[in-house]
Design an enzyme around this catalytic site. Structure first.
Site, short mmCIF file in Angstrom:
data_model
loop_
_atom_site.label_atom_id
_atom_site.label_comp_id
_atom_site.label_asym_id
_atom_site.label_seq_id
_atom_site.Cartn_x
_atom_site.Cartn_y
_atom_site.Cartn_z
CB ILE A 17 -0.95 -0.01 1.21
CG1 ILE A 17 -2.01 -1.11 1.05
CG2 ILE A 17 -1.63 1.35 1.39
CD1 ILE A 17 -2.87 -1.31 2.29
CG ASP A 60 13.44 0.25 13.55
OD1 ASP A 60 12.22 0.46 13.66
OD2 ASP A 60 14.00 -0.75 14.04
CB VAL A 61 8.86 3.55 11.89
CG1 VAL A 61 8.96 3.94 10.43
CG2 VAL A 61 8.37 2.12 12.06
CG ASN A 87 1.65 2.55 4.55
OD1 ASN A 87 0.47 2.21 4.44
ND2 ASN A 87 2.64 1.82 4.06
CE1 TYR A 152 -1.72 -5.48 11.57
CE2 TYR A 152 -3.84 -6.56 11.27
CZ TYR A 152 -2.89 -5.65 10.85
OH TYR A 152 -3.10 -4.91 9.70
CE LYS A 156 -2.40 -1.88 11.45
NZ LYS A 156 -1.59 -0.76 10.89
CB THR A 187 0.44 -5.81 0.52
OG1 THR A 187 0.15 -6.52 1.74
CG2 THR A 187 -0.61 -4.73 0.28
#
Length: 260
Positions: A17, A60-61, A87, A152, A156, A187
Site C-alpha cells: 500500500i 527504523d520507525v 503507513n 495485531y 490497530k 500486498t
C-alpha cells in the site's frame, strides 16, 4: 495536481500500500520522503520511482533517534513537511494472545503504534507551520477484531483511538488527522500472512468472499482513498477512520452466515 508542491513524509513507502501511495502522491505533484528499514526494498522502489523530488531514507520507525534524524533530513532537503503518512506496519504473528511472546507483542506495538508517537513527536512543529495533516494506515480489524490476531488487532484499535484523539489535539492548529482502514489487500505482507494460516489452500477464496464486492483488491484502491484524505479535497474531514473495505464489514457476516 492535487498535491502540487506538497511535501509528504511517508513511512513504509517502498512496497505494498505504501508504494502505491508513493506513486499516486508523486503523480499528483507531491515531493516525497520515503522511509523504510530495508535497503533492498529501497533499491527496488528506486528502480521504479526515481526523481530529485523523491528522497529515500533508511530508518527504523520504532527508533526515536532514527525518526528524528529522518524528519530533519526531510526538512533540510525540501524545506518543509505538509503531510505525515504513517503507513509502516507489520502483522506477525498469526497467534492467539496466550501463544504470543512478549517480544512479538513489543515489536508489533513498537512498529504499528510507537512509530506514530515518534513521527508526531518530531514532525508536529513542521505541520504547525504548514497547517498540514496526518494520515494513519489502520485496518478494519482494529474495530472488528480478528481470530488468531489479537495483538495485531489491538495495535490497530490503538491506531484508531490515537487518530481520533490526535484530531482533537491538533485541530486548533489547523492540522487534520485521519486514518484509512482496509480489509484484505494484496500486498507482500498479506501474501506472507496467507502462508501462515491454518488452511492456505482456501485463503484466496476466503479473502475474495469476505469482501461484499466479491474480490480482494490490490493496494491502488487504498492509495486512491489516501490521496483524497491528504489533499485539500478533504479539508473539512478530520478524526475519520475511513473503511476502504469493499463492504468487508458486511462480507464477514455474509461468509459466516454461509457456514452456519
Amino acid at each position: 495536481m492535487l498535491l502540487k508542491d506538497k511535501v509528504i513524509f511517508l513511512t513504509g513507502g517502498t512496497e505494498g500500500i505504501g508504494f502505491e501511495c508513493a506513486k499516486i502522491y508523486h503523480a499528483a505533484g507531491a515531493k516525497l520522503a520515503i522511509v523504510s528499514n530495508s535497503e533492498r526494498s529501497i533499491d527496488e522502489a528506486r528502480s521504479t520511482l526515481q526523481s530529485v523530488e523523491v528522497l529515500y531514507l533508511k530508518a527504523d520507525v520504532s527508533v526515536a533517534a532514527a525518526i528524528r534524524q529522518a524528519i530533519a533530513k526531510t526538512v533540510d532537503y525540501f524545506g518543509k513537511i505538509d503531510v505525515i503518512h504513517n503507513n509502516a506496519g507489520i502483522s506477525n504473528p498469526s497467534k492467539a494472545i496466550h501463544e504470543t511472546t512478549a517480544d512479538e507483542w513489543d515489536v508489533l506495538f513498537d512498529v504499528n503504534v510507537k512509530s506514530i508517537f515518534n513521527t508526531t513527536r518530531y514532525g508536529i512543529d513542521e505541520l504547525k507551520k504548514t497547517h498540514g495533516n496526518i494520515l494513519n494506515t489502520s485496518s478494519l480489524v482494529g474495530d472488528m477484531g480478528q481470530e488468531i490476531h489479537a495483538a495485531y488487532s489491538a495495535t490497530k484499535g490503538a491506531v484508531n483511538a490515537l487518530t481520533k484523539s490526535m484530531a482533537l489535539d491538533y485541530a486548533p492548529y489547523g492540522i487534520r488527522v485521519n486514518a484509512v482502514a482496509p480489509a484484505g489487500v494484496w500486498t507482500p505482507m498479506l501474501r506472507a500472512w496467507s502462508q501462515q494460516q491454518p488452511d492456505t489452500n482456501s485463503i484466496e477464496n476466503y479473502l475474495d468472499n469476505i469482501h461484499a464486492l466479491g474480490y480482494c483488491p490490490e493496494g491502488d484502491v487504498v492509495a486512491d482513498a489516501c490521496l483524497f484524505l491528504v489533499s485539500d479535497q478533504a479539508r473539512f474531514v478530520t478524526g475519520c477512520i475511513l473503511p476502504v473495505s469493499g463492504g468487508a464489514e458486511l462480507g464477514y457476516r455474509r461468509v459466516l452466515n454461509q457456514t452456519i
